[in-house]
Design a protein around this motif. Structure first.
Motif, PDB file in Angstrom:
ATOM      1  N   PRO A 151       0.782  -1.233   0.000  1.00 38.22           N
ATOM      2  CA  PRO A 151       0.000   0.000   0.000  1.00 38.22           C
ATOM      3  C   PRO A 151       0.817   1.289   0.000  1.00 38.22           C
ATOM      4  N   SER A 152       1.911   1.343  -0.740  1.00 36.19           N
ATOM      5  CA  SER A 152       2.764   2.542  -0.664  1.00 36.19           C
ATOM      6  C   SER A 152       2.642   3.451  -1.886  1.00 36.19           C
TER       7      SER A 152
ATOM      8  N   GLY B 177       0.948 -33.429 -26.049  1.00 36.41           N
ATOM      9  CA  GLY B 177       0.832 -34.715 -25.365  1.00 36.41           C
ATOM     10  C   GLY B 177       1.302 -34.697 -23.920  1.00 36.41           C
ATOM     11  N   TYR B 178       1.566 -33.517 -23.397  1.00 32.65           N
ATOM     12  CA  TYR B 178       1.978 -33.440 -21.988  1.00 32.65           C
ATOM     13  C   TYR B 178       0.753 -33.377 -21.086  1.00 32.65           C
ATOM     14  N   LYS B 179       0.916 -33.902 -19.882  1.00 32.68           N
ATOM     15  CA  LYS B 179      -0.110 -33.686 -18.876  1.00 32.68           C
ATOM     16  C   LYS B 179       0.200 -32.351 -18.187  1.00 32.68           C
ATOM     17  N   LEU B 180      -0.847 -31.614 -17.822  1.00 37.75           N
ATOM     18  CA  LEU B 180      -0.608 -30.315 -17.172  1.00 37.75           C
ATOM     19  C   LEU B 180       0.064 -30.513 -15.815  1.00 37.75           C
ATOM     20  N   SER B 181      -0.072 -31.714 -15.262  1.00 37.98           N
ATOM     21  CA  SER B 181       0.516 -31.972 -13.949  1.00 37.98           C
ATOM     22  C   SER B 181       2.004 -32.288 -14.024  1.00 37.98           C
ATOM     23  N   GLU B 182       2.568 -32.366 -15.227  1.00 37.04           N
ATOM     24  CA  GLU B 182       3.992 -32.727 -15.316  1.00 37.04           C
ATOM     25  C   GLU B 182       4.871 -31.592 -15.849  1.00 37.04           C
ATOM     26  N   ILE B 183       4.258 -30.475 -16.252  1.00 33.59           N
ATOM     27  CA  ILE B 183       5.060 -29.344 -16.740  1.00 33.59           C
ATOM     28  C   ILE B 183       4.967 -28.208 -15.719  1.00 33.59           C
ATOM     29  N   PRO B 184       5.995 -28.065 -14.886  1.00 34.88           N
ATOM     30  CA  PRO B 184       5.914 -27.008 -13.861  1.00 34.88           C
ATOM     31  C   PRO B 184       6.009 -25.613 -14.480  1.00 34.88           C
ATOM     32  N   ILE B 185       5.170 -24.721 -13.986  1.00 31.11           N
ATOM     33  CA  ILE B 185       5.187 -23.339 -14.463  1.00 31.11           C
ATOM     34  C   ILE B 185       5.574 -22.453 -13.277  1.00 31.11           C
ATOM     35  N   PHE B 186       6.774 -21.908 -13.353  1.00 27.03           N
ATOM     36  CA  PHE B 186       7.266 -21.042 -12.280  1.00 27.03           C
ATOM     37  C   PHE B 186       6.804 -19.618 -12.575  1.00 27.03           C
ATOM     38  N   GLY B 187       6.033 -19.072 -11.690  1.00 29.14           N
ATOM     39  CA  GLY B 187       5.457 -17.759 -11.928  1.00 29.14           C
ATOM     40  C   GLY B 187       6.233 -16.653 -11.235  1.00 29.14           C
ATOM     41  N   ASP B 188       5.742 -15.455 -11.397  1.00 30.86           N
ATOM     42  CA  ASP B 188       6.415 -14.315 -10.781  1.00 30.86           C
ATOM     43  C   ASP B 188       5.365 -13.338 -10.250  1.00 30.86           C
ATOM     44  N   ILE B 189       5.819 -12.168  -9.774  1.00 29.09           N
ATOM     45  CA  ILE B 189       4.896 -11.281  -9.073  1.00 29.09           C
ATOM     46  C   ILE B 189       4.265 -10.270 -10.030  1.00 29.09           C
ATOM     47  N   GLY B 190       2.951 -10.247 -10.027  1.00 27.14           N
ATOM     48  CA  GLY B 190       2.210  -9.332 -10.893  1.00 27.14           C
ATOM     49  C   GLY B 190       0.845  -9.911 -11.166  1.00 27.14           C
ATOM     50  N   CYS B 191       0.030  -9.209 -11.988  1.00 22.40           N
ATOM     51  CA  CYS B 191      -1.343  -9.687 -12.239  1.00 22.40           C
ATOM     52  C   CYS B 191      -1.401 -11.089 -12.789  1.00 22.40           C
TER      53      CYS B 191
ATOM     54  N   ASN C 268       2.633  -6.479 -20.841  1.00 22.87           N
ATOM     55  CA  ASN C 268       1.409  -5.689 -21.084  1.00 22.87           C
ATOM     56  C   ASN C 268       1.698  -4.193 -20.986  1.00 22.87           C
ATOM     57  N   ASP C 269       2.979  -3.858 -21.040  1.00 20.76           N
ATOM     58  CA  ASP C 269       3.404  -2.466 -21.222  1.00 20.76           C
ATOM     59  C   ASP C 269       3.096  -1.541 -20.046  1.00 20.76           C
ATOM     60  N   VAL C 270       2.950  -2.117 -18.854  1.00 20.11           N
ATOM     61  CA  VAL C 270       2.597  -1.253 -17.722  1.00 20.11           C
ATOM     62  C   VAL C 270       2.767  -2.058 -16.429  1.00 20.11           C
ATOM     63  N   VAL C 271       2.985  -1.345 -15.312  1.00 22.80           N
ATOM     64  CA  VAL C 271       2.920  -2.019 -14.013  1.00 22.80           C
ATOM     65  C   VAL C 271       1.439  -2.044 -13.658  1.00 22.80           C
ATOM     66  N   ALA C 272       0.765  -3.130 -14.020  1.00 22.67           N
ATOM     67  CA  ALA C 272      -0.695  -3.099 -14.017  1.00 22.67           C
ATOM     68  C   ALA C 272      -1.289  -3.289 -12.633  1.00 22.67           C
ATOM     69  N   MET C 273      -0.774  -4.251 -11.880  1.00 24.42           N
ATOM     70  CA  MET C 273      -1.474  -4.659 -10.667  1.00 24.42           C
ATOM     71  C   MET C 273      -1.556  -3.554  -9.623  1.00 24.42           C
ATOM     72  N   THR C 274      -0.537  -2.708  -9.591  1.00 20.57           N
ATOM     73  CA  THR C 274      -0.487  -1.671  -8.558  1.00 20.57           C
ATOM     74  C   THR C 274      -1.166  -0.382  -9.008  1.00 20.57           C
ATOM     75  N   GLY C 275      -1.744  -0.394 -10.224  1.00 23.53           N
ATOM     76  CA  GLY C 275      -2.489   0.794 -10.634  1.00 23.53           C
ATOM     77  C   GLY C 275      -1.930   1.518 -11.839  1.00 23.53           C
ATOM     78  N   HIS C 276      -1.296   0.751 -12.762  1.00 23.43           N
ATOM     79  CA  HIS C 276      -0.888   1.321 -14.058  1.00 23.43           C
ATOM     80  C   HIS C 276       0.217   2.365 -13.975  1.00 23.43           C
ATOM     81  N   GLN C 277       1.319   1.972 -13.354  1.00 23.24           N
ATOM     82  CA  GLN C 277       2.467   2.877 -13.347  1.00 23.24           C
ATOM     83  C   GLN C 277       3.356   2.605 -14.572  1.00 23.24           C
TER      84      GLN C 277
END
Lengths: 156, 627
Positions: free
Chosen positions: B41-42, B395-409, B480-489
Motif C-alpha cells: 500500500p505505498s 501430449g503433456y499432462k498439465l501436472s507434469e510441466i511445472p510453471i514457475f510464476g512471478d509477481i504481478g497480475c 502488457n506495457d505497464v505495471v498493471a497490478m499496482t495501478g498502471h504505473q
C-alpha cells in the motif's frame, strides 16, 4: 482496497470522535451494497437497528456461476431480505442508465442512502461531485444521485 | 489528490488518504527528490505528486526497483537535497544491502525511507514486520497512527534525519496508508538546499576496514542521542493512569483507545503510545511503566515492542506480567481490530465478556470466495490458454510441466479455471527457480512466466544466468506495457513518465536479444493460434527459449477506447453449458437463471469467449448498439 473484479469492502465512519478506521461485525448502521452477493457476504456487519441498501445487481463470482448457475438476482435479494428485513433493494442499474451511465450506479445508492439517513447535505454532495469528476460525468452523477434520492418516496 | 489541496494554505482541513497526507508532508518539508517502486500500500505517495512535479520543482519518478530508488535518494541526500524513497515491505528486502551501508556513511540533507507493511496480509506475499530492519540496519524508525500523524511524522523524519545525519525509516501499515480522514495542513516552507558532493573517504568508502570500525562507533554514538533529540516532537505519549498499562503503536493505538472508551475502561488503564520504534525510547518507557502492575502490548505483526518492553523492564529489575503475542492475548498472525483488542482487555479485566462480544444480529454467511481474476480482455489470459493448449496438444499432462510464476497480475492465473501457475515467490524468482528445477535433473520441460515490469525489476540477471549456464527452459515474458497490478504505473519502455519527463524507452526485446538466448520470438497473444503453434514448436528445443508475449493491458486499451466491439450472448441460442466461463474464467461472463450473460459494461471485446462457445451463441456487438 482496490482489487479489480474481486471482493471489496470500505468502512466509512462519520462522527464527532472517530478513532479506529475499522469497525466490527454487528456495528454498521448502514450497509450500502453495490452487488447482491457481496452484500450477502458482509451482512453480518449490520447492527441491531441497521439498514441495508443494495443495488439489484447480480454479478456472481466465477465459483458461484459454476456451482450455482441457476441462481438469479431475486434469489439473493430474497435471501438478504429473509435474513435482514430492514433491507431496501434498489433498481440501481435501471436508474443509473436512465441518468446516462451504468457507472453512476454508486451515485444512485448514495442518493437513496442520503434520502433515508439525512446525514449529508445534498448541496455538499453535489459540490463534491463537481470537484472530483469531469464535466460530462458530473451531470450524469448528479442526475443519478437525484434519481436515487427520489426512489424511496416513489417506491415506499 | 487535487491541485488545490497540494497547494492549499496552512490551517485548512481536508480529507486525505494517509499516502496523500505523506505527499503533502513532503511538499511542506520542501523535499526535492522522491523515488520508489510501485507496491501496495505505498504507491499513492509518488502518484499523488507526479502531476505536480514541475510546479513543485520535485523529481518524482518510479525507478526500476527499490534498491536503485534507494541509492538515487541516498546520492541526492548526500549531495544536499531532501529525498524520500517509497516501497512496500518486500521492497525493503531488495534495498537491504545499500540500506545497511547507508547507516555507516549517513546523510547530509534528510533521507527518509517510507516502508509500508501489510498486516492481514491484504496484498503482500508475507506478513513481514519491517520494524526488525530498523534494529538490523541500526536506523531510527518512527511510526504514525493515522493520516494527520502520517503528514507530521514525515516532516519530523526529515528534521531527525538532519539532526542525526542518518537516514530515518518512516514505517506505516495498510490501515494508515489507505485510511482517509481529516488532516489539518501545515506551512509550506522553502529551505536552502545547495547541491554539493562532499568528499570524505573514511565516511563514504566501505573498502577500508578500520574506517568501517570507526563508522560503526560513530553510528552507535548517534543512536545514543536519538531519544533526547526526539523529545521535542512528542512522538511518544501516554494517557490515563492505572495498574494495567498498554503499550502500543500505529493504528493499533486507535483500536485500543476506542475499545477502552466502549468498555468504559479509559479511566482505569494507562495507554502508552510509541511513535519512535527504534532505538527503543528506554527512558520514556521506564518512566511510564514504573508504577504499572502488569503490561499488555498491543501491536500488529511480530512481538517487536513486546520484546523491547521486556528488555527495558528486565534491565531495571522490574518483574511484572507482560501480556501480548507471547501469551496468546494478541494473535501472532493477521491484522488487529477492535474485537481482538476487546477480547484481550476483557480477559485481563473484570468485564462481562458475553455482552460485548456477541452482538451481531446476523451470522456470517457462507458465500463462495471471489479472488481477483484476470480482467476481461486480459492478454495474459490468451497467453496462459495458449500455453495450456500447446502443452496438451504436445501430449503433456498439465501436472507434469511445472510453471514457475512471478509477481504481478499474471499470477492470478493460479486460480481456476486457468490454473496455470505453480509458484509465485519473489520478484524475478521465476526464471532462476525454473533453472534450479532443470539443473536438479527434472527431465520434462519447465516454464517460467514473468511480467514486463518484474523482468526489468529483477528478471534480467536470472535470464543472464540461465543463458550463461545453458539450461533448457522456456521463458515467457508477459508484456502488457505497464505495471498493471499496482495501478498502471510506467515502465522503462515508456516514452514519457507520469511527471512529464521524456524517457528513452528501453525495450524488453532489445535487452533479451543482448543476453543472447537460443531463441527469441515476440508475439501478440491475441493471435492465439500463432502463440499455440510457437509454443508447440519450441517447447522441446534445447537451450533458453524466450517468448515475449506483447499486448497492452486491456484496461489501458479500454481507456484509450481501442476496442471497436463488445460481445453478447444470444439468449435463445445459449444452452447453459458454461463452456465460455469454464474455459476463460472471464469476470465479465456470469451464469444467471441457467444462461450465460455478458456484463456489457465489463466486456473489453477480446472475443475469446466466443471462440469457445460450442453453439456460437456469443456474438459481437457493434459500438453503440444494444443487445
Amino acid at each position: 482496497m482496490a482489487q479489480r473484479y474481486g471482493s471489496v469492502m470500505g468502512f466509512i465512519r462519520i462522527g464527532i470522535s472517530v478513532k479506529s478506521p475499522l469497525f466490527d461485525p454487528g456495528e454498521a448502521d448502514y450497509i450500502l451494497g453495490l452487488e447482491l452477493t457481496e452484500t450477502l457476504r458482509r451482512l453480518h456487519y449490520i447492527s441491531n437497528n441497521g439498514l441495508v441498501i443494495a443495488a439489484d445487481e447480480y454479478k456472481p463470482s466465477y465459483a458461484q456461476s459454476v456451482t450455482h448457475p441457476s441462481l438469479k438476482a431475486e434469489d439473493i435479494a430474497w435471501k438478504i431480505k429473509s435474513l435482514w428485513p430492514k433491507t431496501i433493494i434498489i433498481p440501481a442499474r435501471r436508474l443509473a442508465e436512465k441518468a446516462g451511465s451504468i457507472r453512476a450506479l454508486n451515485m444512485v445508492i448514495l442518493g437513496t442512502f442520503n434520502a433515508l439517513s439525512n446525514l449529508l447535505s445534498t448541496e455538499g454532495i453535489k459540490t463534491a461531485i463537481r470537484k472530483v469528476l469531469p464535466e460530462q460525468a458530473t451531470l450524469i452523477s448528479i442526475k443519478a444521485y437525484e434519481l436515487g434520492y427520489l426512489y424511496p418516496q416513489q417506491a415506499l | 489528490m487535487l491541485a488545490h489541496t497540494i497547494f492549499a494554505s496552512p490551517g485548512v482541513k481536508v480529507p486525505l488518504m494517509g499516502n496523500e497526507a505523506i505527499a503533502r508532508g513532503l511538499v511542506e518539508a520542501d523535499v526535492r527528490v522522491l523515488v520508489g517502486y510501485p507496491g501496495t500500500p505505498s504507491s499513492e505517495v509518488i502518484m499523488t505528486l507526479q502531476p505536480y512535479s514541475r510546479e513543485l520543482g520535485i523529481y518524482v519518478e518510479w525507478a526500476v526497483n527499490e534498491r536503485v530508488a534507494f541509492e538515487i535518494a541516498l546520492g541526492a541526500s548526500i549531495t544536499g537535497v531532501r529525498s524520500m524513497v517509497t516501497m512496500k515491505a518486500p521492497g525493503l528486502n531488495v534495498t537491504s544491502d545499500p540500506l545497511l551501508s547507508a547507516a555507516y556513511c549517513g546523510v547530509e540533507r534528510g533521507l527518509v525511507i517510507l516502508v509500508a507493511d501489510d498486516p492481514g496480509p491484504h496484498t503482500t506475499q508475507t506478513e513481514q514486520d519491517s520494524r526488525w530492519y530498523a534494529k538490523l540496519a541500526k536506523l531510527p524508525m518512527i511510526s504514525p497512527s493515522n493520516p494527520q500523524e502520517a503528514k507530521e511524522f514525515t516532516k519530523i523524519a526529515f528534521e531527525i534525519s538532519e539532526e542525526l545525519k542518518l537516514p530515518v525509516i518512516l514505517r506505516t501499515t495498510t490501515r494508515v496508508n489507505h485510511t482517509v480522514s481529516d488532516v489539518v495542513l501545515g506551512e509550506i516552507k522553502k529551505i536552502q538546499q545547495e547541491p554539493k558532493v562532499p568528499r570524505d573517504e573514511p565516511r563514504f568508502v566501505r573498502a577500508g576496514m578500520l574506517w568501517n570500525l570507526e563508522r560503526h562507533k560513530w553510528l552507535n554514538s548517534r543512536l545514543q542521542l536519538v531519544e533526547d533529540i526526539i523529545n521535542k516532537y512528542s512522538l511518544n505519549n501516554s494517557i490515563g493512569e492505572g495498574h494495567l498499562c498498554i503499550v502500543t503503536e500505529g493504528v493499533a493505538h486507535d483500536y485500543v483507545v476506542e475499545s477502552l472508551e466502549e468498555l468504559g475502561l479509559l479511566s482505569e488503564v494507562k495507554v502508552i503510545k510509541l511513535g519512535l520504534l527504534y532505538p527503543t525510547p528506554r527512558k520514556f518507557l521506564l518512566d511510564n511503566l514504573a508504577l504499572c502492575k502488569s503490561v499488555l502490548v498491543v501491536e500488529e505483526l511480530d512481538p517487536y515492542l513486546e520484546e523491547q518492553v521486556k528488555i527495558v523492564l528486565y534491565e531495571n529489575g522490574i518483574i511484572i506480567p507482560i501480556y501480548g503475542k507471547t501469551t496468546g492475548h494478541i494473535p501472532l498472525e493477521g491484522e488487529l481490530n477492535k474485537y481482538i483488542v476487546k477480547r484481550a482487555l476483557t480477559s485481563l479485566t473484570k468485564i462481562n465478556q458475553i455482552s460485548l462480544l456477541e452482538k451481531t444480529p446476523v451470522s456470517s454467511q457462507d458465500v463462495p470466495l471471489r479472488p481477483p481474476p484476470l480482467c476481461p480482455g486480459c492478454p495474459h489470459r490468451f497467453s496462459f490458454i495458449a500455453l495450456k493448449t500447446a502443452l496438451l496438444k504436445k501430449g503433456y499432462k498439465l501436472s507434469e510441466i511445472p510453471i514457475f510464476g512471478d509477481i504481478g497480475c499474471y499470477a492470478l492465473a493460479v486460480y481456476p479455471p486457468i490454473s496455470m501457475l505453480w509458484t509465485e515467490h519473489s520478484m524475478g524468482a521465476s526464471i532462476s527457480m525454473a533453472m534450479g528445477a532443470k539443473i536438479a535433473g527434472y527431465h520434462k520441460p519447465v516454464v517460467a512466466v514473468i511480467g514486463d515490469s518484474t523482468f526489468y525489476h529483477a528478471g534480467i540477471q536470472p535470464l543472464l544466468e540461465a543463458v550463461n549456464k545453458g539450461v533448457d527452459i522456456l521463458v515467457m515474458i508477459l508484456d502488457n506495457d505497464v505495471v498493471a497490478m499496482t495501478g498502471h504505473q510506467s515502465t522503462p519502455a515508456w516514452r514519457m513518465s507520469e511527471s512529464g519527463r521524456v524517457l528513452r524507452p528501453i525495450s524488453i526485446e532489445s535487452i533479451v536479444k543482448a543476453l543472447n538466448p537460443d531463441l527469441v520470438v515476440t508475439l501478440d497473444p491475441y493471435n492465439l493460434d500463432e502463440m499455440i503453434s510457437a509454443i508447440i514448436e519450441i517447447i522441446d528445443k534445447p537451450g533458453v527459449k524466450v517468448i515475449i508475449a506483447k499486448h497492452t493491458c486491456a484496461l489501458l486499451e479500454r481507456r484509450r477506447s481501442i476496442f471497436e466491439s463488445k460481445y453478447y450472448v444470444e439468449e435463445s441460442t445459449c444452452k447453459g453449458c458454461k463452456a465460455c466461463i469454464i474455459t476463460t474464467g472471464c469476470p465479465a461472463i456470469i451464469m444467471e437463471n441457467n444462461v450465460a450473460r455478458i456484463l456489457i459494461e465489463d466486456c473489453n471485446g477480446c472475443g475469446l469467449c466466443s471462440r469457445y462457445c460450442p453453439y456460437k451463441a456469443i456474438k459481437p456487438l457493434v459500438k453503440g448498439e444494444k443487445p
